[in-house]
Design a protein around this motif. Sequence first.
Motif, PDB file in Angstrom:
ATOM      1  N   VAL A 233       0.858  -1.189   0.000  1.00 34.88           N
ATOM      2  CA  VAL A 233       0.000   0.000   0.000  1.00 34.88           C
ATOM      3  C   VAL A 233       0.895   1.240   0.000  1.00 34.88           C
ATOM      4  CG1 VAL A 233      -1.729   1.323   1.279  1.00 34.88           C
ATOM      5  CG2 VAL A 233      -1.880  -1.182   1.193  1.00 34.88           C
ATOM      6  N   SER A 234       0.613   2.154  -0.904  1.00 32.85           N
ATOM      7  CA  SER A 234       1.441   3.355  -1.009  1.00 32.85           C
ATOM      8  C   SER A 234       0.881   4.495  -0.166  1.00 32.85           C
ATOM      9  CB  SER A 234       1.538   3.815  -2.463  1.00 32.85           C
ATOM     10  OG  SER A 234       0.314   4.389  -2.886  1.00 32.85           O
ATOM     11  N   GLU A 235       1.773   5.411   0.177  1.00 32.35           N
ATOM     12  CA  GLU A 235       1.366   6.615   0.896  1.00 32.35           C
ATOM     13  C   GLU A 235       0.374   7.439   0.077  1.00 32.35           C
ATOM     14  OE1 GLU A 235       3.791  10.508   1.826  1.00 32.35           O
ATOM     15  OE2 GLU A 235       4.241   8.973   3.360  1.00 32.35           O
ATOM     16  N   ASP A 236       0.533   7.453  -1.234  1.00 37.11           N
ATOM     17  CA  ASP A 236      -0.386   8.201  -2.109  1.00 37.11           C
ATOM     18  C   ASP A 236      -1.818   7.691  -1.971  1.00 37.11           C
ATOM     19  OD1 ASP A 236       1.651   9.834  -3.050  1.00 37.11           O
ATOM     20  OD2 ASP A 236       1.997   8.617  -4.844  1.00 37.11           O
ATOM     21  N   ILE A 237      -1.973   6.377  -1.892  1.00 34.12           N
ATOM     22  CA  ILE A 237      -3.314   5.796  -1.722  1.00 34.12           C
ATOM     23  C   ILE A 237      -3.885   6.182  -0.361  1.00 34.12           C
ATOM     24  CG2 ILE A 237      -4.589   3.617  -1.476  1.00 34.12           C
ATOM     25  CD1 ILE A 237      -2.661   2.447  -3.594  1.00 34.12           C
ATOM     26  N   LEU A 238      -3.049   6.132   0.672  1.00 32.50           N
ATOM     27  CA  LEU A 238      -3.472   6.534   2.013  1.00 32.50           C
ATOM     28  C   LEU A 238      -3.973   7.977   2.007  1.00 32.50           C
ATOM     29  CD1 LEU A 238      -3.596   5.963   5.128  1.00 32.50           C
ATOM     30  CD2 LEU A 238      -1.283   6.940   5.217  1.00 32.50           C
ATOM     31  N   ILE A 239      -3.219   8.862   1.411  1.00 31.34           N
ATOM     32  CA  ILE A 239      -3.593  10.279   1.371  1.00 31.34           C
ATOM     33  C   ILE A 239      -4.891  10.469   0.592  1.00 31.34           C
ATOM     34  CG2 ILE A 239      -2.917  12.548   0.475  1.00 31.34           C
ATOM     35  CD1 ILE A 239       0.022  11.691   1.142  1.00 31.34           C
ATOM     36  N   GLU A 240      -5.023   9.815  -0.534  1.00 24.95           N
ATOM     37  CA  GLU A 240      -6.242   9.953  -1.342  1.00 24.95           C
ATOM     38  C   GLU A 240      -7.467   9.479  -0.565  1.00 24.95           C
ATOM     39  OE1 GLU A 240      -9.009  10.890  -3.945  1.00 24.95           O
ATOM     40  OE2 GLU A 240      -6.929  11.542  -4.085  1.00 24.95           O
ATOM     41  N   LEU A 241      -7.374   8.326   0.079  1.00 25.74           N
ATOM     42  CA  LEU A 241      -8.522   7.827   0.843  1.00 25.74           C
ATOM     43  C   LEU A 241      -8.788   8.692   2.068  1.00 25.74           C
ATOM     44  CD1 LEU A 241      -8.548   3.967   0.522  1.00 25.74           C
ATOM     45  CD2 LEU A 241     -10.406   5.532   0.076  1.00 25.74           C
ATOM     46  N   SER A 242      -7.750   9.252   2.670  1.00 23.49           N
ATOM     47  CA  SER A 242      -7.954  10.170   3.790  1.00 23.49           C
ATOM     48  C   SER A 242      -8.771  11.383   3.342  1.00 23.49           C
ATOM     49  CB  SER A 242      -6.605  10.616   4.363  1.00 23.49           C
ATOM     50  OG  SER A 242      -6.795  11.538   5.413  1.00 23.49           O
ATOM     51  N   LYS A 243      -8.460  11.907   2.170  1.00 23.88           N
ATOM     52  CA  LYS A 243      -9.222  13.045   1.631  1.00 23.88           C
ATOM     53  C   LYS A 243     -10.678  12.662   1.389  1.00 23.88           C
ATOM     54  CE  LYS A 243      -5.283  15.299  -0.554  1.00 23.88           C
ATOM     55  NZ  LYS A 243      -4.638  15.656  -1.833  1.00 23.88           N
ATOM     56  N   GLN A 244     -10.910  11.451   0.901  1.00 25.76           N
ATOM     57  CA  GLN A 244     -12.289  10.984   0.678  1.00 25.76           C
ATOM     58  C   GLN A 244     -13.035  10.821   1.997  1.00 25.76           C
ATOM     59  OE1 GLN A 244     -12.650   7.590  -1.960  1.00 25.76           O
ATOM     60  NE2 GLN A 244     -10.975   8.349  -3.236  1.00 25.76           N
ATOM     61  N   VAL A 245     -12.358  10.270   3.007  1.00 27.43           N
ATOM     62  CA  VAL A 245     -12.972  10.125   4.327  1.00 27.43           C
ATOM     63  C   VAL A 245     -13.380  11.498   4.862  1.00 27.43           C
ATOM     64  CG1 VAL A 245     -12.512   9.530   6.749  1.00 27.43           C
ATOM     65  CG2 VAL A 245     -11.883   7.940   4.934  1.00 27.43           C
TER      66      VAL A 245
ATOM     67  N   GLN B 208     -17.804   5.393  14.605  1.00 30.21           N
ATOM     68  CA  GLN B 208     -18.591   5.564  13.373  1.00 30.21           C
ATOM     69  C   GLN B 208     -17.817   5.165  12.123  1.00 30.21           C
ATOM     70  OE1 GLN B 208     -20.235   9.526  13.321  1.00 30.21           O
ATOM     71  NE2 GLN B 208     -21.180   9.259  15.321  1.00 30.21           N
ATOM     72  N   TRP B 209     -16.475   5.140  12.201  1.00 30.14           N
ATOM     73  CA  TRP B 209     -15.675   4.700  11.057  1.00 30.14           C
ATOM     74  C   TRP B 209     -16.081   3.282  10.646  1.00 30.14           C
ATOM     75  CZ3 TRP B 209     -10.770   6.479   8.845  1.00 30.14           C
ATOM     76  CH2 TRP B 209     -10.459   7.796   9.182  1.00 30.14           C
ATOM     77  N   LEU B 210     -16.487   2.467  11.611  1.00 28.45           N
ATOM     78  CA  LEU B 210     -16.774   1.060  11.351  1.00 28.45           C
ATOM     79  C   LEU B 210     -18.069   0.832  10.585  1.00 28.45           C
ATOM     80  CD1 LEU B 210     -15.680  -0.337  14.823  1.00 28.45           C
ATOM     81  CD2 LEU B 210     -14.325  -0.195  12.708  1.00 28.45           C
TER      82      LEU B 210
ATOM     83  N   VAL C  66     -16.592   4.453   2.989  1.00 28.46           N
ATOM     84  CA  VAL C  66     -15.282   4.988   2.583  1.00 28.46           C
ATOM     85  C   VAL C  66     -14.271   4.879   3.724  1.00 28.46           C
ATOM     86  CG1 VAL C  66     -15.676   7.434   3.104  1.00 28.46           C
ATOM     87  CG2 VAL C  66     -14.127   6.809   1.274  1.00 28.46           C
ATOM     88  N   ALA C  67     -14.713   5.033   4.959  1.00 25.03           N
ATOM     89  CA  ALA C  67     -13.816   4.865   6.103  1.00 25.03           C
ATOM     90  C   ALA C  67     -13.334   3.420   6.195  1.00 25.03           C
ATOM     91  CB  ALA C  67     -14.514   5.290   7.392  1.00 25.03           C
ATOM     92  N   LEU C  68     -14.208   2.478   5.900  1.00 22.64           N
ATOM     93  CA  LEU C  68     -13.806   1.066   5.914  1.00 22.64           C
ATOM     94  C   LEU C  68     -12.752   0.782   4.843  1.00 22.64           C
ATOM     95  CD1 LEU C  68     -17.252  -0.641   6.565  1.00 22.64           C
ATOM     96  CD2 LEU C  68     -15.273  -0.611   8.103  1.00 22.64           C
ATOM     97  N   GLN C  69     -12.854   1.442   3.688  1.00 21.04           N
ATOM     98  CA  GLN C  69     -11.826   1.288   2.655  1.00 21.04           C
ATOM     99  C   GLN C  69     -10.481   1.796   3.169  1.00 21.04           C
ATOM    100  OE1 GLN C  69     -13.011   3.282  -0.926  1.00 21.04           O
ATOM    101  NE2 GLN C  69     -14.795   1.975  -1.244  1.00 21.04           N
ATOM    102  N   TYR C  70     -10.502   2.918   3.861  1.00 17.50           N
ATOM    103  CA  TYR C  70      -9.291   3.493   4.447  1.00 17.50           C
ATOM    104  C   TYR C  70      -8.686   2.511   5.451  1.00 17.50           C
ATOM    105  CZ  TYR C  70      -6.596   6.964   7.213  1.00 17.50           C
ATOM    106  OH  TYR C  70      -5.621   7.662   7.882  1.00 17.50           O
ATOM    107  N   LEU C  71      -9.526   1.962   6.314  1.00 12.49           N
ATOM    108  CA  LEU C  71      -9.040   1.034   7.344  1.00 12.49           C
ATOM    109  C   LEU C  71      -8.427  -0.223   6.740  1.00 12.49           C
ATOM    110  CD1 LEU C  71     -11.899   1.368   9.985  1.00 12.49           C
ATOM    111  CD2 LEU C  71      -9.616   2.413  10.041  1.00 12.49           C
ATOM    112  N   GLU C  72      -8.881  -0.606   5.545  1.00  8.59           N
ATOM    113  CA  GLU C  72      -8.328  -1.780   4.867  1.00  8.59           C
ATOM    114  C   GLU C  72      -6.862  -1.594   4.485  1.00  8.59           C
ATOM    115  OE1 GLU C  72      -9.378  -4.959   4.028  1.00  8.59           O
ATOM    116  OE2 GLU C  72     -10.902  -4.501   5.522  1.00  8.59           O
TER     117      GLU C  72
END
Length: 106
Positions: free
Chosen positions: A24-36, A78-80, A84-90
Motif C-alpha cells: 500500500v502506497s502513501e499516495d493511496i493513504l492520502i487519497e482515501l484520507s481526503k475521501q474520508v 462511526q468509522w466502522l 469509505v472509512a472502511l476502505q481506508y481502514l483496509e
Amino acid sequence: MILKDNIGSIGGMEFAAFKLKEGVSEDILIELSKQVESQFLSQQEELIMHFLVRGKDGLYADVAIATSQQKAEEYCQQWLSNPVALQYLELIDESTVDMTFWSRIN
C-alpha cells in the motif's frame, strides 16, 4: 485536512499510530484520507480537526481533534459503519495499530 473555526473549543483527541499493509502506497493513504474527510468527517459538527502525520520507519498517525474525548471516541466508532472509512481502514496493518484517546487539561 479538516480545520473548523471552533478551534478554541478543543477538548479531546484520538491518536492512532499504524503502519500500512505491504504494497500500500502513501499516495493511496492520502487519497482515501481526503475521501474520508469529504464524505464522512466533514459532516461531524463537533470534529474540529483531522490530519495525517508520518514518522520514522513507515509509521503514520491519524489524528482527530474534537470538542471532547467522548466525541472523538464516538467518531472513531462511526468509522466502522462508513463505507469509505472502511476502505481506508483496509490499508492499515492491524497488528501495528496503537490507538489512544486524550482529554484536554488546560
